[in-house]
Design an enzyme around this catalytic site. Sequence first.
Site, PDB file in Angstrom:
ATOM      1  N   LEU A 219      -6.641  11.540   7.200  1.00 25.55           N
ATOM      2  CA  LEU A 219      -5.145  12.084   6.656  1.00 25.55           C
ATOM      3  C   LEU A 219      -4.411  12.186   7.757  1.00 25.55           C
ATOM      4  O   LEU A 219      -3.049  12.150   7.633  1.00 25.55           O
ATOM      5  CB  LEU A 219      -5.463  13.232   5.920  1.00 25.55           C
ATOM      6  CG  LEU A 219      -6.587  13.415   4.831  1.00 25.55           C
ATOM      7  CD1 LEU A 219      -6.539  14.691   4.060  1.00 25.55           C
ATOM      8  CD2 LEU A 219      -6.272  12.328   3.801  1.00 25.55           C
TER       9      LEU A 219
ATOM     10  N   GLU B  42      -5.783   3.391   7.811  1.00 23.45           N
ATOM     11  CA  GLU B  42      -7.038   2.987   7.998  1.00 23.45           C
ATOM     12  C   GLU B  42      -7.084   1.362   8.057  1.00 23.45           C
ATOM     13  O   GLU B  42      -8.227   0.792   8.571  1.00 23.45           O
ATOM     14  CB  GLU B  42      -8.001   3.245   6.770  1.00 23.45           C
ATOM     15  CG  GLU B  42      -9.470   3.069   6.691  1.00 23.45           C
ATOM     16  CD  GLU B  42     -10.170   3.352   5.989  1.00 23.45           C
ATOM     17  OE1 GLU B  42     -11.545   3.185   5.825  1.00 23.45           O
ATOM     18  OE2 GLU B  42      -9.653   3.979   4.844  1.00 23.45           O
TER      19      GLU B  42
ATOM     20  N   HIS C   1     -21.096   8.542   5.887  1.00 26.16           N
ATOM     21  CA  HIS C   1     -20.752   9.961   5.750  1.00 26.16           C
ATOM     22  C   HIS C   1     -22.196  10.692   5.188  1.00 26.16           C
ATOM     23  O   HIS C   1     -22.616  10.104   4.429  1.00 26.16           O
ATOM     24  CB  HIS C   1     -19.892  10.171   4.489  1.00 26.16           C
ATOM     25  CG  HIS C   1     -19.037  11.687   4.537  1.00 26.16           C
ATOM     26  ND1 HIS C   1     -19.906  12.648   4.517  1.00 26.16           N
ATOM     27  CD2 HIS C   1     -17.835  11.879   4.804  1.00 26.16           C
ATOM     28  CE1 HIS C   1     -19.047  13.460   4.427  1.00 26.16           C
ATOM     29  NE2 HIS C   1     -17.770  13.099   4.916  1.00 26.16           N
TER      30      HIS C   1
ATOM     31  N   ARG D 197     -20.201  12.926  12.023  1.00 30.00           N
ATOM     32  CA  ARG D 197     -20.931  12.466  10.788  1.00 30.00           C
ATOM     33  C   ARG D 197     -21.936  11.311  11.400  1.00 30.00           C
ATOM     34  O   ARG D 197     -22.859  11.173  10.512  1.00 30.00           O
ATOM     35  CB  ARG D 197     -19.756  11.697  10.057  1.00 30.00           C
ATOM     36  CG  ARG D 197     -18.875  12.658   9.515  1.00 30.00           C
ATOM     37  CD  ARG D 197     -17.649  12.085   8.832  1.00 30.00           C
ATOM     38  NE  ARG D 197     -16.817  12.984   8.033  1.00 30.00           N
ATOM     39  CZ  ARG D 197     -15.703  12.683   7.445  1.00 30.00           C
ATOM     40  NH1 ARG D 197     -15.221  11.415   7.588  1.00 30.00           N
ATOM     41  NH2 ARG D 197     -14.784  13.776   6.946  1.00 30.00           N
TER      42      ARG D 197
ATOM     43  N   ALA E 248      -0.253   6.640   4.392  1.00 28.06           N
ATOM     44  CA  ALA E 248       0.441   5.557   5.420  1.00 28.06           C
ATOM     45  C   ALA E 248       1.511   5.257   4.990  1.00 28.06           C
ATOM     46  O   ALA E 248       2.599   5.069   5.281  1.00 28.06           O
ATOM     47  CB  ALA E 248      -0.605   5.046   6.158  1.00 28.06           C
ATOM     48  N   GLY E 249       1.341   4.485   3.652  1.00 27.17           N
ATOM     49  CA  GLY E 249       2.294   3.501   3.274  1.00 27.17           C
ATOM     50  C   GLY E 249       3.557   4.445   2.333  1.00 27.17           C
ATOM     51  O   GLY E 249       4.747   4.024   2.641  1.00 27.17           O
TER      52      GLY E 249
ATOM     53  N   GLY F 277       0.831  -1.335  -0.182  1.00 27.49           N
ATOM     54  CA  GLY F 277       0.202  -0.062  -0.034  1.00 27.49           C
ATOM     55  C   GLY F 277       0.890   1.205  -0.159  1.00 27.49           C
ATOM     56  O   GLY F 277       1.990   1.304   0.728  1.00 27.49           O
TER      57      GLY F 277
END
Length: 680
Positions: free
Chosen positions: A484, A468, A295, A360, A73-74, A69
Amino acid sequence: MAFLDGTTQTNQPPVQKSDDAAGYYTLGAPLVDPVAPTGPIADRWKNRKFENRLVNPANRRKLDIIIVGTGLAGGAAAATLGEAGYNVSTFCYQDSPRRAHSIAAQGGINAAKNYKEDGDSTHRLFYDTVKGGDYRARENNVYRLAEESANIIDQCVAQGVPFAREYGGLLDNRSFGGVQVSRTFYARGQTGQQLLIGAYQAMERQVAAGTVKQYTRHEMLEVILVDGKARGIVTRDMVTGAIDTHLADVVVLATGGYGNVFYLSTNAMGSNVTAAWRAHRKGAYMANPCYTQIHPTCIPVTGDHQSKLTLMSESLRNDGRIWVPKDPKDADKDPRDIPEEARDYFLERIYPAFGNLVPRDIASRAAKYQCDDGKGVGPLVKEVDEHGVERMVRRGVYLDFTEAISRLGEDGVREKYDNLFDMYARITGENPYETPMRIYPAVHYVMGGLWVDYHLQSSIEGLFVAGEANFSDHGANRLGASALMQGLADGYFVLPNTIREYLADGPFDKIDESHPSVVAARTEVEERINRFMTIGGTRSADSFHKELGRIMWEYCGMERTETGLKKAIGLIRDLKKAFWSDLKVLGTADTLNQSLEKAGRVIDFIELGELMCIDALNRRESCGGHFRAESQTEDGEAMRHDDEFAYVAAWEFGGEDGLPVLHKEDLIYTAIEMKQRSYK
């Protein structure tokens, strides 16, 4: 520890009284994070970074890291670990890391900078995040996230990320749901794209330096375990069909979420759970899989032809006002012809303290209730409830910028949101500057994921999980602009400081492709692919995926019940049997074959869907995005049961024919008080 109001908290292990899921699982041993720090919460991360062992530069050059990924993050982890001198190999199924789904994030990224001098702080960001997650997140992990948030902004500004700025040149902020301060940094409606470009260029710098090697169009299909430790992965080259093994000293999964288990979601169509699910089947616990975020600000479904949904940024709720007609008979009217006194600004009415900026999960349920009461707008659509009863409803509410345009002018609104307004106009054919947008909740983010300890290591030694793909930071609901933040915090600052504690035991004995465990993993993948190709049924993988999505949305979506979840589990089990007997995969395995790719992803979604329903069935409480109809207050708000369910549900794979095993990790709060959420 004393709280702001002078009270203290006594934590008692939860004793579960209700057991709706009896017979669907077995209970395993309690789970404890073995590396969780203690002491004053503000000192825990600082002390742990010092306590973790270092790896000298000469040894780093001897250590190999695989990262699956290459989103925020990756990509951030690859850039940072490559710059540190490790040998990093990255894998993504896209043709470029710049196509990672992180690019789709629109509204912003949180950081406790307090630029507005409105009372923000690290502790307030920590508090808002734990409260927003309905007290179902680990306080250690969330406080660390809040601490690192400010560093992320500095890092990204240094990379040239074009954050919005005020007239004087200072970075601008705006508000997001669930908070009363302005802490969200943004780049119009393209924040994810700009941040991903920053991480990508940092990673490409290490590619040029020779510390990072990229494999694009490669899908991970299995994790390789040697003596119980993750030592590599098996991949399929998505262009040639070649099955390859890649070996390393440690494996990092940064593969995003599994929202596409619902078929229709805001996720990219390629987003999947396969990497995480393959690891789960090898022993990695899956934590809180039922925690799904809906959402509130998405373009409504228009028909069966759709393969995904489009998100309109939560940032629009800063200036847009959400309403429905008070009289259901006005649903067919042009909204501009409905007078102010005939409109119900229901979020402002029900939640006056936060208004349109409630979290949300709360905004989504409120919109659903209005539509359930017949006040929805848009076309009539047919729905079938858990008892098979059909009805016609309108699934949409208005997001109106009339007041903002009168206050800021059309140019002022365009300066803040123009690309979002343009996207809405292209998709719907309506001009949102003239006519209110129509929105409705949709599946977006998942708070569940692979269980990790404080070091981001899963229950498989040597397998780390970032972003995530892990469960750790958001509890039962993610606040806006936090995805993020977590992705970049894990990649740039957390993982590099925790993985070195594991790698300090290296250099490790090398293994090669002839090792029995490597051969066995590769054989598993080849046999699985051959099974897909030889079923010879009549149905496409997409047809199974769409059917699964309908089951999940109807029975494990915005509202869950014991009856509905048990029905869903039965339907999913029947669907799994049908898959293995009636799947048809076109083409051959030794070339580009999207039909084959989808088959592998869909059966993993089917197995995940069953576990999600079992997890939701077991948790007879309402918290965050998990709403059990049997557990609500008199006015329809979520009702937690901390005496029974104040734990992380970590599920162990029970085997092909066995039941999943539930391990409970108690949630202990020392720096914050658990109490019923209120945004009124």
